[in-house]
Design an enzyme around this catalytic site. Structure first.
Site, PDB file in Angstrom:
ATOM      1  CE1 TYR A 201      -4.070  -2.047   1.223  1.00  0.00           C
ATOM      2  CE2 TYR A 201      -2.269  -3.433   1.990  1.00  0.00           C
ATOM      3  CZ  TYR A 201      -3.599  -3.267   1.682  1.00  0.00           C
ATOM      4  OH  TYR A 201      -4.474  -4.320   1.826  1.00  0.00           O
ATOM      5  CG  HIS A 209      -8.395   0.711  -2.710  1.00  0.00           C
ATOM      6  ND1 HIS A 209      -9.134  -0.264  -2.088  1.00  0.00           N
ATOM      7  CD2 HIS A 209      -9.262   1.729  -2.997  1.00  0.00           C
ATOM      8  CE1 HIS A 209     -10.391   0.123  -2.002  1.00  0.00           C
ATOM      9  NE2 HIS A 209     -10.497   1.330  -2.536  1.00  0.00           N
ATOM     10  CE  LYS A 240      -5.425  -5.471  -4.907  1.00  0.00           C
ATOM     11  NZ  LYS A 240      -6.074  -4.181  -4.666  1.00  0.00           N
TER      12      LYS A 240
END
Length: 267
Positions: A201, A209, A240
């Site tokens: 993070y 997020h 991601k």
């Protein structure tokens, strides 16, 4: 909201089995703010042992988090079970007698207070329903309960390092990338549910997020092209990037660290 109390370093990390725990809420706040160590809350209610939301203390640390705190000199490991037994055995006779006397007095006071509350409740019920007033009775001192007050602060400053405590021994490859990202200011949490070692993070997970699925590798470790495709597809599928990297040299050497991120194009 109560003000956070200052924390004295080094503070103990309690080793229970193969887990590393923190019991003090002030220490939990301290390591999160200063060392970016979040851990995982694991405390639950005895009546609802299957719940997995709104968990509380203790905070369970990843082995990498415990190793980092010990390496920085911020913490030391205490064998929780052995320390508890030693503390009880080292209590002198007069101290033990005084402790039992205080406990007895507390349980008697609690029994009297409970009896009075019950009587006042029955009296109010009788008045509300035009019933005869109940006759006062003496509290039952044979059946007593000792009320254990819960506390989120642990009196830990007198505890000493336990030579027999399990020392945190993380995987060298995982610990190398963990410390590298820690130095870059990232917060890391367990990544098992996303098929990786860590979640990275850019700030506190309560505000951000995660940006990366992280996997640590040895410096000269071969990478299968299928692993790269799998990591890239998985990372992109959960919005991601997949990150992998390693450190040159041994764990204690200040070698070069390199990381790479993979994203799947066309999504």
């Amino acid at each position: 909201m109560p003000k956070q109390k200052p924390v004295t370093e080094p503070f103990p990390i309690f080793s229970v089995g193969n887990r590393f725990l923190l019991y003090d809420v002030n220490v939990v706040s301290h390591v999160r703010a200063k060392y970016h160590v979040c851990g995982t809350l694991s405390g639950t209610l005895p009546q609802i042992p299957q719940q997995n939301l709104f968990l509380g203390l203790p905070l369970e640390l990843m082995v990498e988090e415990a190793a980092l705190l010990v390496e920085k000199g911020a913490a030391y490991v205490v064998n929780d079970v052995a320390t508890h037994k030693t503390s009880l055995e080292s209590m002198s006779g007069p101290d033990r007698t005084a402790f039992l006397a205080r406990r007895l007095a507390s349980s008697e006071a609690e029994a009297v207070a409970r009896h009075e509350r019950n009587f006042q409740s029955r009296k109010a019920f009788a008045e509300a329903n035009n019933l005869p007033e109940p006759t006062p009775t003496e509290p039952d001192m044979e059946t007593r309960y000792h009320h254990i007050k819960t506390n989120s602060e642990a009196p830990y400053y007198s505890l000493k390092n336990s030579p027999d405590a399990l020392k945190p021994s993380p995987d060298p490859a995982a610990f190398a990338i963990y410390t590298h990202l820690q130095e870059k200011g990232y917060f890391l949490s367990p990544g098992l549910r996303f098929g990786c070692q860590f979640m990275a993070y850019p700030g506190d997970p309560l505000r951000f997020h995660s940006h990366f699925l992280v996997t640590g590798l040895k410096w000269d470790e071969d990478i299968d092209i299928l692993d790269i495709v799998t990591g890239g597809r998985l990372g992109t599928g959960v919005k991601k990037a997949w990150m992998f990297g390693g450190k040159q040299g041994t764990e204690k050497e200040d070698g070069e660290s390199r990381v790479f991120s993979v994203e799947w194009g066309g999504f």
